[in-house]
Write a protein that holds these residues in place. Sequence first.
Motif, short mmCIF file in Angstrom:
data_model
loop_
_atom_site.label_atom_id
_atom_site.label_comp_id
_atom_site.label_asym_id
_atom_site.label_seq_id
_atom_site.Cartn_x
_atom_site.Cartn_y
_atom_site.Cartn_z
N GLY A 87 0.64 -1.17 0.05
CA GLY A 87 0.03 0.00 -0.03
C GLY A 87 0.92 1.39 -0.58
O GLY A 87 0.26 2.28 -0.19
N GLU A 88 1.84 1.54 0.84
CA GLU A 88 2.84 2.27 0.48
C GLU A 88 3.24 2.64 -0.45
O GLU A 88 4.47 3.74 -1.01
CB GLU A 88 3.90 2.23 1.50
CG GLU A 88 4.68 1.22 1.77
CD GLU A 88 4.52 -0.38 1.65
OE1 GLU A 88 5.65 -0.80 1.55
OE2 GLU A 88 3.18 -0.80 2.08
N ALA A 89 3.73 1.72 -1.46
CA ALA A 89 4.72 1.73 -2.73
C ALA A 89 3.87 3.52 -3.69
O ALA A 89 2.62 3.98 -3.55
CB ALA A 89 4.18 0.42 -3.89
N GLU A 90 4.64 3.99 -4.45
CA GLU A 90 4.14 4.89 -5.08
C GLU A 90 3.85 5.24 -6.53
O GLU A 90 2.74 5.44 -7.04
CB GLU A 90 5.60 5.46 -5.21
CG GLU A 90 7.16 6.57 -4.36
CD GLU A 90 7.28 7.23 -3.94
OE1 GLU A 90 7.92 7.50 -5.78
OE2 GLU A 90 8.25 7.59 -3.89
N ALA A 91 4.32 3.82 -7.36
CA ALA A 91 3.87 2.90 -8.71
C ALA A 91 2.53 2.20 -8.07
O ALA A 91 2.15 1.36 -6.78
CB ALA A 91 4.37 2.11 -9.51
N SER A 92 1.28 2.45 -9.11
CA SER A 92 0.44 1.64 -9.16
C SER A 92 0.65 0.68 -10.06
O SER A 92 1.24 0.82 -10.70
CB SER A 92 -0.95 2.85 -9.96
OG SER A 92 -0.60 2.81 -11.62
N PHE A 93 -0.39 -0.73 -9.57
CA PHE A 93 0.42 -1.70 -9.87
C PHE A 93 0.18 -1.99 -11.69
O PHE A 93 0.43 -2.24 -12.28
CB PHE A 93 -1.20 -2.97 -9.85
CG PHE A 93 -0.76 -4.17 -10.20
CD1 PHE A 93 0.27 -5.00 -10.24
CD2 PHE A 93 -1.98 -5.08 -10.76
CE1 PHE A 93 0.51 -6.57 -9.95
CE2 PHE A 93 -1.56 -6.28 -11.77
CZ PHE A 93 -0.20 -7.04 -10.77
N GLY A 94 -0.75 -1.10 -12.74
CA GLY A 94 -1.01 -1.15 -13.86
C GLY A 94 -0.20 -0.44 -14.27
O GLY A 94 0.84 -1.07 -15.29
N ASP A 95 0.60 0.20 -13.59
CA ASP A 95 2.40 1.09 -14.32
C ASP A 95 3.16 0.18 -14.40
O ASP A 95 4.15 0.24 -14.85
CB ASP A 95 2.30 2.45 -13.84
CG ASP A 95 1.30 3.83 -13.77
OD1 ASP A 95 0.52 3.45 -15.08
OD2 ASP A 95 0.96 4.08 -13.26
N ALA A 96 2.99 -0.49 -12.88
CA ALA A 96 4.34 -1.56 -12.42
C ALA A 96 4.47 -2.61 -14.11
O ALA A 96 5.43 -3.90 -13.40
CB ALA A 96 4.14 -1.67 -11.56
#
Length: 272
Positions: free
Chosen positions: A204-213
């Motif tokens: 949840g703390e990650a900067e990147a969204s799942f779609g972008d990653a």
Amino acid sequence: MIFGNNSMAKKDGKRNLRGRAGRMQGGRGSGRASKGAVRLWGRHAVEAALKNPARQHIKMWGTHDAVEGLDGQLPQDFPLEYAGPGDLDRLISRDSPHQGLVLDCAPLEELHLSDVLSRDAARPLLILDQVTDPHNVGAILRSAAAFNAAAIITQDRHAPTEGGALAKSASGALEVVPWVRVVNLARALDEIAEAGYWRIGMAGEAEASFGDALPTGPIALVLGAEGEGMRQNIASHCDALARLPISNAMESLNVSNAAAIALYAIATRKPA
């Protein structure tokens, strides 16, 4: 584990034919199978186990109606004992819906990581870091089957064992999705990377969204425990950390919900 973008992971059968089921192996409300066996219950879980040629079946208890509903799936000499619903209640964990069927069977054969890494790399892998709730793991298995995942991978410790609650939640998926247990999850992630998978950890703390990653190649999806999230050592073995862009109205998602959404995103990604 929190997987959002707002916080850290946070007709009755007749009486049985051999006496009262309260004297059957396992005792009242224990859910325990005979030694070395796995006890399953519920229509979907039991039917899937009966259809699985990799399962060795030991004995089944069931109401007349539920057994008739199996449509001749049982061999002529299958070890079957008829029982009433109340008797079946005594064979399983308390407050668990058996739907008239309880089955003792042998555990599934142990798989090794190499067994799944040599298969279709286009299908994602799910790695669960100390996800201990059998209902969550069962739900994840169900989503894994629905979205054609290649396998789930857990540690041999800090993960639930095969059992009735998990199999009931999996609704038959326990019999079709390979489950690999490893001693060292970090080492397994290294082997997965060497096999060409991109390791994405859900946080949840990650900067990147799942779609972008999401990359275009093989994906290994890593999910952490309920509450604590991924351990730091496991997160450091991921190629990227990503979050699901959920609304501010909701702080978090359950790990099984997050797994389902991520698997859908992987299944529907557009080719490069």
